[in-house]
Design a protein around this motif. Structure first.
Motif, PDB file in Angstrom:
ATOM      1  N   GLU A  69       7.196  10.178  19.262  1.00 38.68           N
ATOM      2  CA  GLU A  69       7.212   9.607  17.923  1.00 38.68           C
ATOM      3  C   GLU A  69       7.164   8.090  18.037  1.00 38.68           C
ATOM      4  OE1 GLU A  69       9.872   9.323  13.831  1.00 38.68           O
ATOM      5  OE2 GLU A  69      10.685  10.411  15.545  1.00 38.68           O
ATOM      6  N   VAL A  70       6.147   7.507  17.444  1.00 45.64           N
ATOM      7  CA  VAL A  70       6.000   6.052  17.456  1.00 45.64           C
ATOM      8  C   VAL A  70       6.902   5.462  16.376  1.00 45.64           C
ATOM      9  CG1 VAL A  70       4.414   4.125  17.130  1.00 45.64           C
ATOM     10  CG2 VAL A  70       3.631   6.204  18.296  1.00 45.64           C
ATOM     11  N   ILE A  71       7.814   4.583  16.805  1.00 47.21           N
ATOM     12  CA  ILE A  71       8.693   3.925  15.831  1.00 47.21           C
ATOM     13  C   ILE A  71       8.396   2.427  15.730  1.00 47.21           C
ATOM     14  CG2 ILE A  71      10.507   5.655  16.016  1.00 47.21           C
ATOM     15  CD1 ILE A  71      12.050   3.581  17.768  1.00 47.21           C
ATOM     16  N   ASN A  72       7.535   1.940  16.608  1.00 48.15           N
ATOM     17  CA  ASN A  72       7.121   0.540  16.569  1.00 48.15           C
ATOM     18  C   ASN A  72       5.664   0.490  17.020  1.00 48.15           C
ATOM     19  OD1 ASN A  72       7.061  -2.244  16.484  1.00 48.15           O
ATOM     20  ND2 ASN A  72       7.997  -2.487  18.484  1.00 48.15           N
ATOM     21  N   ASP A  73       4.820  -0.105  16.194  1.00 46.77           N
ATOM     22  CA  ASP A  73       3.393  -0.191  16.530  1.00 46.77           C
ATOM     23  C   ASP A  73       2.891  -1.578  16.171  1.00 46.77           C
ATOM     24  OD1 ASP A  73       0.738   0.425  17.189  1.00 46.77           O
ATOM     25  OD2 ASP A  73       0.877   2.411  16.292  1.00 46.77           O
ATOM     26  N   LYS A  74       1.981  -2.075  16.989  1.00 48.25           N
ATOM     27  CA  LYS A  74       1.525  -3.459  16.847  1.00 48.25           C
ATOM     28  C   LYS A  74       0.026  -3.541  17.096  1.00 48.25           C
ATOM     29  CE  LYS A  74       2.654  -7.977  18.759  1.00 48.25           C
ATOM     30  NZ  LYS A  74       3.081  -8.491  17.480  1.00 48.25           N
ATOM     31  N   PHE A  75      -0.670  -4.289  16.220  1.00 46.92           N
ATOM     32  CA  PHE A  75      -2.058  -4.641  16.504  1.00 46.92           C
ATOM     33  C   PHE A  75      -2.010  -5.609  17.681  1.00 46.92           C
ATOM     34  CE2 PHE A  75      -2.511  -3.775  11.854  1.00 46.92           C
ATOM     35  CZ  PHE A  75      -3.443  -2.757  11.942  1.00 46.92           C
TER      36      PHE A  75
END
Length: 152
Positions: A69-75
């Motif tokens: 589960e992704v809880i932090n995502d960044k371009f």
């Protein structure tokens, strides 16, 4: 509860069947994800959007087939080059590149980067790992977070 299950390709969800969950293919990459999901959420309201698909991992602790589960995502690529380094714009530019959420499941929580080009070169893998320390990468994740945040 209205649930929308999104994925970049049909192959990534072809074995999923549930009459209570609507499936929607957003297409591969950041532009397709933003365009298609924005159009969909402009036309219909959902209580929950689940982004699912295949990703790459930067950490050996994750094995092929692990579910996270992704809880932090960044371009990862919004910024500028300063010699051989990528720098981020300062806060005065008001460019949101990072999206954080509270965990919703008991899955392994991970940090992700969203990229235009999947990493396959050891030098670029080392550089992005040292700069951002991601667990995984996708080509749509932060775009889905951004659009869902806009539509609440």
């Amino acid at each position: 509860m209205r649930i929308l299950l999104v994925s970049s390709t049909k192959k990534e969800i072809e074995y999923y069947r549930n009459n209570r969950v609507e499936e929607f293919i957003i297409g591969i990459g950041i532009p397709n994800a933003i365009l298609n999901l924005t159009k969909k959420l402009s036309e219909e309201a959902y209580d929950l959007v689940i982004n699912t698909g295949i990703c790459g991992s930067f950490k050996k602790k994750f094995k092929i087939g692990d579910v996270v589960e992704v809880i932090n995502d960044k371009f990862s690529e919004i910024g500028y080059e300063d010699s051989s380094n990528i720098r981020e714009f300062d806060k005065s530019f008001e460019i949101k590149t990072n999206f954080c959420v509270n965990p919703k499941t008991n899955l392994k929580n991970v940090s992700a980067i969203t990229v235009n080009t999947v990493h396959g070169n050891l030098d670029s893998i080392i550089k992005v790992s040292n700069r951002l320390n991601p667990d995984i990468e996708t080509m749509e994740g932060a775009a889905v977070f951004m659009v869902c945040q806009y539509f609440n």
